[in-house]
Motif scaffolding. Structure first.
Motif, mmCIF file in Angstrom:
data_model
loop_
_atom_site.group_PDB
_atom_site.id
_atom_site.type_symbol
_atom_site.label_atom_id
_atom_site.label_comp_id
_atom_site.label_asym_id
_atom_site.label_seq_id
_atom_site.Cartn_x
_atom_site.Cartn_y
_atom_site.Cartn_z
ATOM 1 N N TYR A 24 51.607 41.604 56.912
ATOM 2 C CA TYR A 24 51.745 40.146 56.837
ATOM 3 C C TYR A 24 51.787 39.717 55.373
ATOM 4 N N ASN A 25 51.081 40.428 54.503
ATOM 5 C CA ASN A 25 51.208 40.184 53.050
ATOM 6 C C ASN A 25 52.665 40.330 52.643
ATOM 7 N N VAL A 26 53.166 39.550 51.700
ATOM 8 C CA VAL A 26 52.468 38.578 50.880
ATOM 9 C C VAL A 26 52.867 37.142 51.282
ATOM 10 N N HIS A 27 53.128 37.004 52.590
ATOM 11 C CA HIS A 27 53.530 35.721 53.157
ATOM 12 C C HIS A 27 52.403 34.695 53.006
ATOM 13 N N THR A 28 52.767 33.432 52.912
ATOM 14 C CA THR A 28 51.779 32.367 52.930
ATOM 15 C C THR A 28 51.052 32.352 54.268
ATOM 16 N N PRO A 29 49.823 31.841 54.334
ATOM 17 C CA PRO A 29 49.067 31.157 53.281
ATOM 18 C C PRO A 29 48.585 32.131 52.208
ATOM 19 N N LEU A 30 48.605 31.678 50.967
ATOM 20 C CA LEU A 30 48.179 32.543 49.876
ATOM 21 C C LEU A 30 46.658 32.677 49.910
ATOM 22 N N GLN A 31 46.219 33.891 50.250
ATOM 23 C CA GLN A 31 44.791 34.166 50.349
ATOM 24 C C GLN A 31 44.523 35.610 49.931
ATOM 25 N N ALA A 32 43.458 35.803 49.196
ATOM 26 C CA ALA A 32 43.045 37.150 48.790
ATOM 27 C C ALA A 32 41.549 37.133 48.545
ATOM 28 N N LYS A 33 40.971 38.319 48.388
ATOM 29 C CA LYS A 33 39.548 38.398 48.097
ATOM 30 C C LYS A 33 39.260 37.777 46.727
ATOM 31 N N ALA A 34 38.131 37.086 46.653
ATOM 32 C CA ALA A 34 37.804 36.298 45.464
ATOM 33 C C ALA A 34 37.773 37.137 44.194
ATOM 34 N N GLU A 35 37.251 38.365 44.286
ATOM 35 C CA GLU A 35 37.141 39.183 43.072
ATOM 36 C C GLU A 35 38.513 39.580 42.531
ATOM 37 N N LYS A 36 39.466 39.767 43.418
ATOM 38 C CA LYS A 36 40.820 40.100 42.955
ATOM 39 C C LYS A 36 41.482 38.883 42.308
ATOM 40 N N VAL A 37 41.290 37.719 42.920
ATOM 41 C CA VAL A 37 41.869 36.498 42.348
ATOM 42 C C VAL A 37 41.289 36.251 40.958
ATOM 43 N N ALA A 38 39.973 36.404 40.817
ATOM 44 C CA ALA A 38 39.320 36.194 39.518
ATOM 45 C C ALA A 38 39.855 37.163 38.474
ATOM 46 N N LYS A 39 40.092 38.383 38.878
ATOM 47 C CA LYS A 39 40.631 39.399 37.964
ATOM 48 C C LYS A 39 41.955 38.934 37.364
ATOM 49 N N TYR A 40 42.848 38.417 38.199
ATOM 50 C CA TYR A 40 44.165 38.015 37.695
ATOM 51 C C TYR A 40 44.138 36.679 36.963
ATOM 52 N N GLN A 41 43.172 35.848 37.286
ATOM 53 C CA GLN A 41 43.035 34.608 36.515
ATOM 54 C C GLN A 41 42.738 34.919 35.054
ATOM 55 N N GLU A 42 42.054 36.016 34.810
ATOM 56 C CA GLU A 42 41.741 36.434 33.445
ATOM 57 C C GLU A 42 42.932 37.095 32.757
ATOM 58 N N LEU A 43 43.877 37.608 33.547
ATOM 59 C CA LEU A 43 45.004 38.369 32.985
ATOM 60 C C LEU A 43 46.246 37.521 32.707
ATOM 61 N N ILE A 44 46.324 36.345 33.311
ATOM 62 C CA ILE A 44 47.524 35.519 33.166
ATOM 63 C C ILE A 44 47.665 34.995 31.744
ATOM 64 N N SER A 45 48.865 35.093 31.196
ATOM 65 C CA SER A 45 49.148 34.542 29.866
ATOM 66 C C SER A 45 50.151 33.402 29.991
ATOM 67 N N ASP A 46 50.202 32.558 28.982
ATOM 68 C CA ASP A 46 51.042 31.364 29.031
ATOM 69 C C ASP A 46 52.525 31.688 29.166
ATOM 70 N N ASN A 47 52.956 32.778 28.555
ATOM 71 C CA ASN A 47 54.386 33.109 28.574
ATOM 72 C C ASN A 47 54.718 34.191 29.591
ATOM 73 N N ALA A 48 53.843 34.399 30.572
ATOM 74 C CA ALA A 48 54.043 35.455 31.561
ATOM 75 C C ALA A 48 55.155 35.096 32.534
ATOM 76 N N HIS A 49 55.774 36.120 33.062
ATOM 77 C CA HIS A 49 56.805 35.954 34.092
ATOM 78 C C HIS A 49 56.162 35.559 35.418
ATOM 79 N N HIS A 50 55.095 36.259 35.794
ATOM 80 C CA HIS A 50 54.351 35.936 37.008
ATOM 81 C C HIS A 50 53.033 35.274 36.617
ATOM 82 N N THR A 51 52.683 34.173 37.291
ATOM 83 C CA THR A 51 51.546 33.372 36.850
ATOM 84 C C THR A 51 50.639 32.903 37.981
ATOM 85 N N ASN A 52 50.852 33.397 39.207
ATOM 86 C CA ASN A 52 50.018 32.974 40.334
ATOM 87 C C ASN A 52 48.976 34.059 40.615
ATOM 88 N N ALA A 53 47.726 33.764 40.312
ATOM 89 C CA ALA A 53 46.663 34.767 40.430
ATOM 90 C C ALA A 53 46.422 35.182 41.879
#
Length: 468
Positions: A220-249
Motif C-alpha cells: 500500500y506504501n507509498v500511497h496517501t494518507p501519508l503516514q509513517a512511524k514518528a522516529e523515521k519522520v523525525a530522522k528525515y526532518q533533520e536531513l531535509i535541506s532548503d535546496n533538496a529535490h525531495h523535501t517531504n519527511a
C-alpha cells in the motif's frame, strides 16, 4: 562481462527448464516515482536494501507503467494485456466529473475472472501462489486474489488505500486496519511491517518445500494518507535541506518503510537458503504523486508532472530485476519497457507456458544484450483525474512521444532524448513525423477496441472540475 552474463543466464534458464524450481517475487510499490530511490537519484530518501538489489541486478531507465493510475496497471500486470484492451482504463471506481467537457465511457471496474492471470499461469506450472497487500481490481470478493489463481490472500480487497475512518477507529497505516483479509494482531502496528512479516513467514514455510512459489507482494506504501512511524519522520526532518529535490519527511519515511520490507524479504530468503534460486522484480504501479498546494508529496523532476497526468512523471517508474548469480554490478538497460511485459518476461525466465498472445513483450533478450521486437508503446486514458489529466491517448516510438488530447482536439509532440521535461512542443515543426505516429496510434486504438469519451450535454466550464 557480457559473455559472463550470457553464460549465467543460460545456466539459469537451463536450470528452470530442467527443474522448474526458480521462485519469483513481484514486489510492487504504490505511487513510487521515478526518482524516489537513492539508486535512481534521490537526494533524501534512503533505500539501501533496494539499492543492494540493484547493485547486482538490471536497472531500467525507460520503464513505464501501463497507465498513469493504479488499477489499470495492476490489471495489465496480471494479464499481460493493455488496459485499453481490457477496458480497465481508470482506477476503480475513478473520479466522476459530471460537468466536464466530455463524458467518460462505460469502462470495466473489475478484472473479469475469465481473464487468465499471472497467478493462474504459475499455478498451472506447479507453483504455489500467494498474494500480499493491495489488490484494487474489483469491488466484490468474486474479483479478489483468491478467485484469480492465488492460494493465499493477505490484505487484498476492494480498497486501493489503507482504510481511514475515525468513527470506526480505523487509522490508515496503523492498526486496526479494517481490512477483511488482515487479522489485527497488535495495537498501532504499521501496515507495511505487518505485511512484510507475513511474507517472511511464508518464505520460511517454503524452506523444505519441493514446490516453487510465486509471491505477489503489492504494498500500500507509498500511497496517501501519508503516514509513517514518528522516529523515521523525525530522522528525515533533520536531513531535509532548503535546496533538496525531495523535501517531504513523512513521504521519505514511507519510502524507507518500503525499503525495510525489501530488506526483511532478502534476509528471509537468505535464512531459508532460497536466495540463490529466487527472481525478484521490483517496480511501481504509476508515477510519483506530486500533490497540490500545501499538500506536496514527491518531486519527479526532471520529468514533467506526475501521477494522474499525461506526461512522463505520470508513467515513468523505477524498475529493478534481480536474477540470482548473474551479475556482479548494476547493468543499466535503456530500452523502453512497460508493466504488461512482466508476465511474458517472468514466464520466459521460469519456463512457465502461457495460453494466449499478449500485448506485453518478453524482454528477457535485453538481459543478453539482444533486442526485442516492438516499435512503440501506447497509453489510453479516456478519463479525468484530479491531478490534471484530461482524456487522452499517447504513443512513444523511439525517442518521439505524441499526445492526443481528446478534450482540446490538439496534439503535443516531444523528443524525449533532447527534451525529457517535455517543455518544447514540436507539433508544428515536425508535423509530418507527428502525423506518422498519429496514424500508428489510431491503428492501435482500433486494434484494442479502445473506448472513447463523448460530448457531455451538461458541460459547465465553471463547474468542470467539481466532483459528483
Amino acid at each position: 562481462m557480457k559473455y559472463g552474463v550470457i553464460i549465467a543466464l543460460f545456466v539459469l534458464l537451463t536450470s528452470c527448464k530442467e527443474k522448474k524450481q526458480t521462485n519469483v517475487i513481484l514486489f510492487l510499490v504504490d505511487d513510487l516515482g521515478w526518482t524516489d530511490l537513492a539508486c535512481y537519484g534521490s537526494d533524501l530518501h534512503q533505500t539501501p536494501n533496494i539499492d543492494k538489489l540493484a547493485s547486482k541486478g538490471y536497472l531500467f531507465t525507460n520503464s513505464y507503467s501501463s497507465c498513469n493510475v493504479c488499477s489499470p496497471t495492476r490489471a495489465s500486470i496480471m494479464t499481460g494485456k493493455s488496459p485499453a484492451r481490457l477496458h480497465i482504463t481508470d482506477w476503480i471506481e475513478g473520479h466522476k466529473y459530471p460537468w466536464a467537457k466530455l463524458s467518460v465511457p462505460d469502462w470495466n471496474m473489475k478484472l473479469d475472472t475469465n481473464e487468465y492471470t499471472m497467478a493462474e499461469a504459475f499455478k498451472s506450472a506447479g507453483y504455489k501462489t500467494a498474494h500480499f497487500g493491495k489488490w484494487h481490481l474489483g469491488e466484490t470478493e468474486e474479483y479478489w486474489p483468491e478467485n484469480h489463481g492465488f492460494d493465499i490472500n493477505v490484505g487484498g480487497w476492494s480498497k486501493g488505500a489503507p482504510r481511514w475512518d475515525t468513527q470506526l477507529g480505523y487509522n490508515g497505516y496503523f492498526s486496526p486496519f479494517g481490512n477483511p483479509h488482515i487479522k489485527d494482531e497488535q495495537e498501532d502496528e504499521y501496515l507495511t511491517e505487518y505485511l512484510s512479516k507475513r511474507v517472511c513467514d511464508y518464505i520460511k514455510e517454503q524452506k523444505s518445500s519441493k514446490q516453487p512459489f510465486f509471491i505477489n507482494f503489492w504494498l500500500y506504501n507509498v500511497h496517501t494518507p501519508l503516514q509513517a512511524k514518528a522516529e523515521k519522520v523525525a530522522k528525515y526532518q533533520e536531513l531535509i535541506s532548503d535546496n533538496a529535490h525531495h523535501t517531504n519527511a513523512t513521504y521519505a519515511a514511507m519510502v524507507e518503510h518500503t525499503d525495510d520490507a525489501m530488506g526483511a524479504i532478502l534476509k528471509a530468503l537468505k535464512d531459508a537458503n532460497l536466495d540463490e534460486n529466487t527472481i525478484i522484480l521490483f517496480s511501481s504501479d504509476n508515477g510519483g504523486l506530486i500533490g497540490k498546494g500545501k499538500h506536496k508529496v514527491s518531486n519527479n523532476a526532471p520529468l514533467r508532472e506526475g501521477k494522474g497526468t499525461m506526461y512522463e512523471g505520470g508513467t515513468r517508474i523505477p524498475t529493478v530485476l534481480y536474477l540470482p548469480n548473474t551479475l556482479d554490478s548494476t547493468k543499466v538497460i535503456s530500452t523502453p519497457v512497460i508493466s504488461m511485459d512482466y508476465l511474458p518476461t517472468l514466464a520466459a525466465l521460469t519456463n512457465v507456458p502461457l495460453k494466449n498472445p499478449l500485448d506485453g513483450v518478453d524482454w528477457s533478450p535485453l538481459l543478453r544484450d539482444e533486442s526485442i521486437n516492438r516499435e512503440a508503446l501506447y497509453w489510453h486514458y479516456p478519463h479525468y483525474h484530479q491531478q490534471g489529466a484530461v482524456p487522452h491517448s499517447i504513443i512513444r516510438k523511439g525517442d518521439w512521444k505524441l499526445i492526443q488530447n481528446f478534450e482540446t482536439e490538439e496534439y503535443e509532440f516531444y523528443n524525449l532524448k533532447d527534451d525529457l521535461s517535455e517543455s518544447n512542443n514540436l507539433i508544428n515543426s515536425h508535423s509530418n513525423l507527428a502525423n506518422d505516429l498519429l496514424a500508428d496510434l489510431k491503428k492501435w486504438q482500433e486494434e484494442v477496441d479502445a473506448q472513447y469519451p463523448t460530448k457531455n450535454e451538461n458541460f459547465n466550464p465553471k463547474k468542470r472540475w467539481l466532483k459528483h
